[in-house]
Write an enzyme that holds these catalytic residues in place. Structure first.
Site, mmCIF file in Angstrom:
data_model
loop_
_atom_site.group_PDB
_atom_site.id
_atom_site.type_symbol
_atom_site.label_atom_id
_atom_site.label_comp_id
_atom_site.label_asym_id
_atom_site.label_seq_id
_atom_site.Cartn_x
_atom_site.Cartn_y
_atom_site.Cartn_z
ATOM 1 N N ASP A 125 0.828 -1.214 0.000
ATOM 2 C CA ASP A 125 0.000 0.000 0.000
ATOM 3 C C ASP A 125 0.859 1.260 0.000
ATOM 4 O OD1 ASP A 125 -2.309 -1.538 0.235
ATOM 5 O OD2 ASP A 125 -2.554 -1.161 2.387
ATOM 6 N N TYR A 219 -8.453 4.336 -2.021
ATOM 7 C CA TYR A 219 -8.476 4.452 -0.565
ATOM 8 C C TYR A 219 -8.192 5.876 -0.130
ATOM 9 C CZ TYR A 219 -7.184 3.673 4.299
ATOM 10 O OH TYR A 219 -7.097 3.737 5.658
#
Ligand SMILES: [Zn+2]
Length: 226
Positions: A125, A219
């Site tokens: 991420d 996100y």
């Protein structure tokens, strides 16, 4: 305020505040560590003074330097890592903030000069793969900045572990750079502990790509602060 003076004051406040985050996340001891930010609309950066206690850092004692690291405003000497920060701003125009710490687990990996393998989704991420190692470099010249830029240019990772030294992180903003410093320490700790328990398993490159794209795109709500 949109004037350079207004922008400069905002950056002083933000850089002083972010040094508190280094303390809050346990990333620094004594006066080690530093954060800087580029001043929007000017060839200037704001960085911490050298050797001043974290308890005493305030917007008005931050040091303003040009992008050659020369002091423009400030009573104290700037951080001893100022040349490295300035080098990054001169060579990576998309970078708005730089952070450097001697946080324990990141430094332990740096001491071994081993990249941190991408074995956690949190690493995919935030770092888009492994956290790379940069060259050994002595403080006081452009060598550290040169090593940071050479390692991170074209790399997804906002963090580099400078060999036998510690992590330098970059970001679109200084807040992003400090976040990367906190996440770097967190994953260096987790992967270290995992390796004490046994062998770690790398995440497949395709999955790293998917995780990175999702986290950086969806996100983060594009443009929102993460
Ligand atoms: Zn250092």
């Amino acid at each position: 305020m949109t004037t350079v003076a207004g922008a400069l004051q905002d950056v002083r406040v933000e850089v002083a505040r972010l040094h508190g985050e280094l303390v809050r996340y346990g990333l620094v001891v004594w006066t080690a560590g530093n954060v800087s930010a580029r001043v929007p609309g000017a060839d200037l950066m704001v960085i911490k003074p050298s050797g001043v206690s974290y308890d005493d850092l305030r917007p008005d004692n931050m040091i303003v330097c040009d992008l050659d690291g020369e002091v423009v405003e400030g009573e104290h000497s700037p951080s001893s890592d100022t040349a490295a920060h300035a080098y990054v701003y001169r060579h990576l125009p998309e970078v708005g903030g730089v952070a450097h710490t001697h946080s324990t687990y990141a430094v332990a990996w740096a001491a071994r000069a081993v990249p941190v393998p991408c074995v956690l989704t949190a690493m995919a991420d935030e770092f888009g793969g492994e956290i790379p190692v940069g060259p050994f470099a002595l403080i006081g010249s452009d060598d550290i900045g040169r090593g940071v830029v050479a390692t991170l240019r074209g790399h997804r990772s906002p963090a580099v572990l400078m060999a036998q030294h510690g992590p330098f992180t970059i970001g679109r903003t200084a807040r992003d750079a400090v976040k990367a410093a906190a996440m770097c320490e967190d994953v260096c700790r987790s992967v270290h502990i995992a390796q004490q328990l046994g062998q770690t398993e790398p995440i497949a490159p395709d999955d790293v790509d998917r995780l990175y794209a999702r986290y950086q795109g969806v996100y983060g709500q594009r443009g929102a602060q993460r």
